[in-house]
Scaffold this active site. Structure first.
Site, PDB file in Angstrom:
ATOM      1  N   ASP A  53      -5.177  10.198  -1.300  1.00  6.18           N
ATOM      2  CA  ASP A  53      -4.832  11.125  -2.364  1.00  6.18           C
ATOM      3  C   ASP A  53      -4.665  10.390  -3.687  1.00  6.18           C
ATOM      4  OD1 ASP A  53      -4.133  13.445  -3.659  1.00  6.18           O
ATOM      5  OD2 ASP A  53      -2.283  13.778  -2.565  1.00  6.18           O
ATOM      6  N   LYS A  90      -1.465  -0.631   4.212  1.00  5.83           N
ATOM      7  CA  LYS A  90      -0.308  -1.382   3.720  1.00  5.83           C
ATOM      8  C   LYS A  90       0.462  -1.916   4.914  1.00  5.83           C
ATOM      9  CE  LYS A  90       2.300  -2.834   0.284  1.00  5.83           C
ATOM     10  NZ  LYS A  90       1.840  -3.971  -0.529  1.00  5.83           N
ATOM     11  N   TYR A 123       1.882  13.431   5.289  1.00  5.96           N
ATOM     12  CA  TYR A 123       1.680  14.855   5.030  1.00  5.96           C
ATOM     13  C   TYR A 123       1.807  15.682   6.312  1.00  5.96           C
ATOM     14  CZ  TYR A 123      -0.252  13.581   0.428  1.00  5.96           C
ATOM     15  OH  TYR A 123      -0.428  13.101  -0.842  1.00  5.96           O
ATOM     16  N   ASP A 178      -7.431  10.134  -7.208  1.00  8.61           N
ATOM     17  CA  ASP A 178      -7.031  10.516  -8.563  1.00  8.61           C
ATOM     18  C   ASP A 178      -7.229   9.358  -9.540  1.00  8.61           C
ATOM     19  OD1 ASP A 178      -6.426  13.002  -7.672  1.00  8.61           O
ATOM     20  OD2 ASP A 178      -4.345  13.017  -8.345  1.00  8.61           O
ATOM     21  N   ASP A 214      -2.075  -1.519  -2.900  1.00  9.49           N
ATOM     22  CA  ASP A 214      -1.755  -1.893  -4.277  1.00  9.49           C
ATOM     23  C   ASP A 214      -2.818  -2.820  -4.854  1.00  9.49           C
ATOM     24  OD1 ASP A 214      -0.911  -3.682  -2.360  1.00  9.49           O
ATOM     25  OD2 ASP A 214       0.979  -4.179  -3.330  1.00  9.49           O
TER      26      ASP A 214
END
Length: 356
Positions: free
Chosen positions: A230, A173, A122, A234, A206
């Site tokens: 983010d 990751k 971002y 959610d 993941d």
């Protein structure tokens, strides 16, 4: 104490008035003395003037206000969200709000998700090479600096330790994104040494998302990067019952300035129908009150929200038939009932000083 209020777009215009009503009620009951000023930053202003954050807005906010309360940003008339990036990302970066806290209240307990809020994918570093007028090559760089990661991780671990949380997991990751992944791992492992009361672990994003959905009970604190945080928050909102229940705080620990907002966005599909769920906005208000040192009214509000959530006033997103107004009325009734039972005297409340 003075708060800047930005209703923004869509249902932001509908969930912010309940916040101000409840703030006024709590202010009257607890003598908070909080003033607020409403700013019309959003899609309408952008479309009429091309301005998101006016010149000097960041200096004004940092000098004159203790916090920002934001309703939502997003409008179908601006499909690329240019105004949202200018306003929201402008405040996050310009005010160095590098800690984003998104608590998940799940049946197995509360999971505190901490997301780095200013860098990573971002950061806005990248570009596009056009081919025939279309994007032929598109690049977004994931950029992290050690000082930002260090101060972010250190703050998160300190907060988790203060809240007497026992476990914290770094979500990354590094197997596929080795450079920034290694930086996060190095910093996390080093900073964790200063918090022996915390049991630290690491998971690939993941795998973590799979485990969070399957069984969130092992998780108490989560520390992660901007994009992963983010997405995780959610997923957590879905596990709670929907985005209408998800609140957040964006904080600069050094200045203690913070921005509070519900996570649900502007929801243009239900805007204007009077059924937007104000729960997340009101929970964001509770987080703001805690941040400003008003733990007692925050606790009263949280109890009222928990009760209203189980009442007939629940909004359609929760399977109920309530409206924004009915849910807000249920919350205020429960607040008043609790305070009347205590016999607390009324004092000066919140005051709106100006509309801009």
């Amino acid at each position: 104490m003075k708060i800047a209020v930005v209703p923004g777009d869509g249902i932001g215009q509908e969930v912010v008035p309940p916040v101000l009503d409840v703030l006024a009620l709590l202010g009257e009951e607890f003598g908070l003395g909080i003033e607020y000023e409403v700013f019309g930053w959003g899609a309408d202003q952008w479309l009429s003037s091309g301005v998101g954050l006016p010149e000097g807005a960041l200096d004004m906010l940092s000098a004159q206000y203790s916090a920002v309360f934001l309703g939502a940003l997003g409008d179908p008339r601006i499909p690329d969200m240019a105004h949202g990036r200018d306003i929201l990302l402008g405040m996050r970066r310009g005010l160095d709000l590098y800690v984003n806290h998104r608590p998940l209240t799940l049946p197995t307990g509360v999971v505190d998700v901490y997301r780095e809020n200013t860098q990573g994918l971002y950061a806005g570093v990248g570009g596009t090479v056009l081919q025939g007028g279309l994007a032929g090559v598109a690049i977004d760089e994931c950029v992290y600096t050690r000082p930002t990661v260090e101060k972010f991780v250190r703050y998160c671990l300190r907060r988790l330790a203060e809240e007497e949380r026992g476990r914290v997991v770094l979500v990354h990751k590094s197997n596929a994104v080795p450079h920034t992944g290694r930086l996060w791992q190095e910093v996390f492992r080093r900073e964790l040494e200063d918090f022996p009361q915390l049991e630290g672990s690491e998971e690939y994003v993941d795998s973590f998302c799979y485990n969070l959905v399957r069984d969130p009970s092992p998780y108490e604190g989560v520390v992660t990067s901007n994009l992963f945080g983010d997405i995780i928050s959610d997923i957590g909102a879905a596990l709670m019952g929907g985005l209408g229940l998800a609140a957040s705080a964006s904080i600069c620990p050094e200045t203690e300035f913070a921005l509070f907002e519900p996570v649900h966005g502007s929801a243009p599909d239900i805007a204007g129908k009077g059924v937007a769920n104000p729960y997340a906005a009101l929970l964001s208000l509770a987080m703001m009150l805690d941040h400003l040192g008003h733990g007692a009214p925050s606790a009263v509000l949280r109890r009222a929200l928990a009760g209203a959530l189980r009442s007939d006033a629940a909004t359609p997103d929760l399977g109920g038939r309530g409206t924004t107004a009915l849910f807000t009325a249920e919350v205020t009734t429960r607040i008043t009932r609790e305070l009347d039972d205590r016999g607390r005297p009324r004092r000066a409340g919140a005051e709106e000083v100006h509309h801009a």
